[in-house]
Design a protein around this motif. Structure first.
Motif, PDB file in Angstrom:
ATOM      1  N   ALA A 126      -4.041  -7.678  -4.811  1.00 36.80           N
ATOM      2  CA  ALA A 126      -3.291  -6.503  -4.337  1.00 36.80           C
ATOM      3  C   ALA A 126      -1.816  -6.589  -4.710  1.00 36.80           C
ATOM      4  CB  ALA A 126      -3.431  -6.350  -2.822  1.00 36.80           C
TER       5      ALA A 126
ATOM      6  N   THR B 217      -6.138 -10.096   6.335  1.00 36.38           N
ATOM      7  CA  THR B 217      -6.956  -9.805   5.160  1.00 36.38           C
ATOM      8  C   THR B 217      -6.490 -10.581   3.926  1.00 36.38           C
ATOM      9  OG1 THR B 217      -5.583  -7.855   4.739  1.00 36.38           O
ATOM     10  CG2 THR B 217      -7.642  -7.501   5.919  1.00 36.38           C
TER      11      THR B 217
ATOM     12  N   ARG C 170      -2.697  -1.667  -1.362  1.00 40.27           N
ATOM     13  CA  ARG C 170      -1.482  -2.438  -1.035  1.00 40.27           C
ATOM     14  C   ARG C 170      -1.629  -3.272   0.229  1.00 40.27           C
ATOM     15  NH1 ARG C 170       3.063  -1.429   0.200  1.00 40.27           N
ATOM     16  NH2 ARG C 170       4.613  -1.721  -1.423  1.00 40.27           N
ATOM     17  N   ASP C 171      -2.395  -2.730   1.209  1.00 41.72           N
ATOM     18  CA  ASP C 171      -2.508  -3.433   2.478  1.00 41.72           C
ATOM     19  C   ASP C 171      -3.646  -4.453   2.470  1.00 41.72           C
ATOM     20  OD1 ASP C 171      -4.673  -1.745   2.550  1.00 41.72           O
ATOM     21  OD2 ASP C 171      -4.166  -0.784   4.451  1.00 41.72           O
ATOM     22  N   ALA C 172      -4.334  -4.578   1.326  1.00 44.62           N
ATOM     23  CA  ALA C 172      -5.429  -5.548   1.172  1.00 44.62           C
ATOM     24  C   ALA C 172      -6.581  -5.279   2.144  1.00 44.62           C
ATOM     25  CB  ALA C 172      -4.910  -6.984   1.310  1.00 44.62           C
ATOM     26  N   ARG C 173      -6.751  -4.020   2.516  1.00 48.30           N
ATOM     27  CA  ARG C 173      -7.885  -3.667   3.369  1.00 48.30           C
ATOM     28  C   ARG C 173      -9.010  -2.990   2.582  1.00 48.30           C
ATOM     29  NH1 ARG C 173      -8.068  -0.225   9.066  1.00 48.30           N
ATOM     30  NH2 ARG C 173     -10.327  -0.220   9.207  1.00 48.30           N
TER      31      ARG C 173
END
Lengths: 401, 401
Positions: free
Chosen positions: B396, B36, B79-82
């Motif tokens: 992010a 991502t 944070r996980d860019a999802r």
């Protein structure tokens, strides 16, 4: 038992497996889609393996084995933050899929290598070699060779070891020649025909280098003489200039246990923090003048001095025999505000992207320790086998990392 | 036709569908795992929809509909860019899964809102409201309300519109009160009990603000008087100080078609580039003294002045009637090196993380144009329905974005 029942049982078993495979030795990493913004890898140097980790809840996801000699190994990431490229000491270049925990491709590209870089657009991987010397350029998709740049020593037919390889804006790679006393810019805009610009006689034995976070300043450390050599990439016609003539001052007084890493320099506020060579000090350098503005006394010989992403703190680790200590410097006051005993072999530190946590590998305890950078308290300990380098995926979006 | 044949036909049809669904109106985004790090969203303001995009090969992946009024909409990332969190003008806060192209949750949290932020650790989403005023804090997982911070105007019982909301290190949010002439720091270390620090009488009608990339300086623009108000978060006890007293100088001479965005300021080299108010100029400000060091003449009234990630160029777009132009400033020489006619309604620009490309939304042409920032040439045109804001996932990992 009919076949329908068998299928159902198998499916149930698979579902069960998917939800219980939490051992780090399990082969499968993520089996379902997930974001990759909070992932990373930890190098397990003795085993030639990597841990795939996740820093939202601070977990180890899985282990990937078979990467060869990983002493001094480093990593860069693909643009999509799915693939890590691992540069091993044995000349191995390995492309790893961190989403499913597999090796995509592995090539032995040289005899002895010391790091690499990924091009600005993500299409090229560069590797610098001690043996046979020079820099090789690979296609990031399949690791096929795109270009071979021999680093011939000026006035010689011999090859030089290459060091301090970084990427720079404009599809460039920059590196230095240890025996060649030079820094080269390789412009890969046309990848099969690299355009090389050479800066010679920059100083004796450049042994490492760094590029500033904006990709403007390239600075090489010199092993053979005092000071550092700096190139302003916005004004390459001005050539390289010497800065910090007193950088190694006093390094004869103490044995140098480990050459400090330049990649670990810290830019914080108006200052740069550089590990002193052979001394128990960090040098403070004024960013505007490139002159030394102070020194901070520390517990041991610093190896890495790394700024928290907001530049408010600098975290320092140390060479043997002081490699159990971590010290935290408060930037505005230039004071050490915390000294932590994390255990022997505190080799590497990596901050989470926005800096609220730092991961520290503690080799001799087979642990990764996670600290809250605001309270400076330990918040989690993870198991790892002789961990060294830690690399989070936000490096994918950063110049020079 | 037997049932086995039917199943086979259905499977083949599904496989076929999976490989041919390239229409951006298809519901499904990625159906298989992917990284991502190179994703983003483009706001389609009229339709209340988003395009999920990918900037490695510059493609639109899919469209997500049903997000309400998206004029002035902005986005932050998990944070996980999802997951993207979209702040709509109608008070809507929508959590979107950009991997599979679905809305995870949508709440109407206020009557009229103007942007938001995500906390340093990713656990909290803050939204600033015009109506009813104040700031609300939500759990980033399920968008449940965690805290409600009313922004009561000093010496009054009325609520103030809140503006210029940003995140800062130490789990803080900072915002300003338009009618309250104040800036507040909300420390959410204990999320159910926000600790508020107030700075009053900062100047009349703060209308927007920005935080520097290192999270140190918070600067509010003033609508009601000249100059800007600045807070050094490393020295909050010093309070806010006024800078650039001549910032709006001359803005009576020309009608102000659009208030310039402060989020778009550019820090490049030793300078900061700020869109002048009502003038055809960008102000150059010395980063060390906070004083004006020059002005650059431009084609129109600037809206955003954004630095390429390496700080070597600043790209500027303009208010009506000059909103078809984009100008590129070379930072070392302070010269305009390119003037591009990209089409009417060039509203937003977003650089790829390492800066080799820039995406520009061109509303009136229903296009996104992608430029190479080295050659300054158009390299791709994508279709989009009245596109405005463009937000890539590398945000992010960035403080204040």
């Amino acid at each position: 038992m009919n076949s329908g029942h068998t299928i159902k049982t198998t499916l149930l078993a698979l579902v069960f497996l998917a939800f219980t495979c939490t051992s780090i030795d399990s082969l499968a990493c993520a089996t379902t889609p997930r974001g990759t913004g909070d992932l990373g890898v930890v190098v397990e140097r003795e085993n030639g393996s990597l841990l795939v980790v996740e820093h939202s809840s601070d977990q180890v996801l899985c282990r990937i084995e078979g990467l060869g000699d990983l002493s001094h190994a480093s990593a860069v990431y693909s643009r999509d933050a799915r693939y890590a490229y691992i540069f091993g000491r044995d000349g191995g270049l390995t492309k790893v899929d961190i989403l499913n925990g597999t090796i995509v491709k592995r090539v032995i590209q040289g005899g002895n290598s010391i790091g690499g870089a990924i091009s600005q657009d993500g299409s090229l991987i560069a590797v610098s070699n001690y043996v046979p010397g020079g820099v090789k350029i690979f296609n990031s998709l399949d690791l096929s060779l795109v270009a071979d740049i021999p680093a011939t020593i000026p006035d010689s037919t011999e090859q030089s070891k290459t060091v301090g390889l970084v990427d720079a804006p404009g599809q460039k790679f920059i590196f230095s020649l240890f025996e060649g006393a030079s820094t080269w810019i390789a412009d890969l805009s046309n990848p099969v025909q690299p355009k090389i610009t050479k800066f010679e006689q920059i100083g004796k034995q450049p042994y490492d280098a760094l590029i500033s976070g904006d990709g403007r300043y390239y600075i090489a450390g010199l092993f053979g003489e005092d000071g550092l050599a700096m190139l302003d990439l916005w004004q390459p016609d001005k050539g390289m200039r010497r800065i910090l003539p007193g950088y190694s001052r006093g390094h004869d007084k103490l044995p140098v246990y480990k050459m400090p890493h330049l990649e670990g320099w810290a830019v914080a506020g108006e200052s740069i923090f550089l590990p002193a060579m052979g001394l128990h000090q960090v040098l403070v350098v004024d960013k505007n003048t490139w002159e030394e503005s102070g020194r901070i006394e520390l517990k041991g010989q610093p190896v890495f001095a790394i700024a928290r992403p907001d530049g408010r703190q600098v975290w320092v680790n140390f060479a043997y025999p002081d490699n159990n200590w971590i010290q935290v410097i408060d930037v505005p006051s230039l004071q050490v505000i915390k000294t932590l005993d994390v255990g022997k072999g505190a080799l590497h530190m990596e901050f989470t992207p926005r800096g609220e946590k730092v991961w520290i590998s503690v080799r001799d305890k087979d642990q990764i320790k996670v600290f809250d950078t605001e309270t400076l308290r330990l918040i989690k300990t993870l198991k790892a086998d002789k961990p060294s380098g830690i690399f989070f995926t936000n490096r994918a979006g950063k110049i020079g990392l």
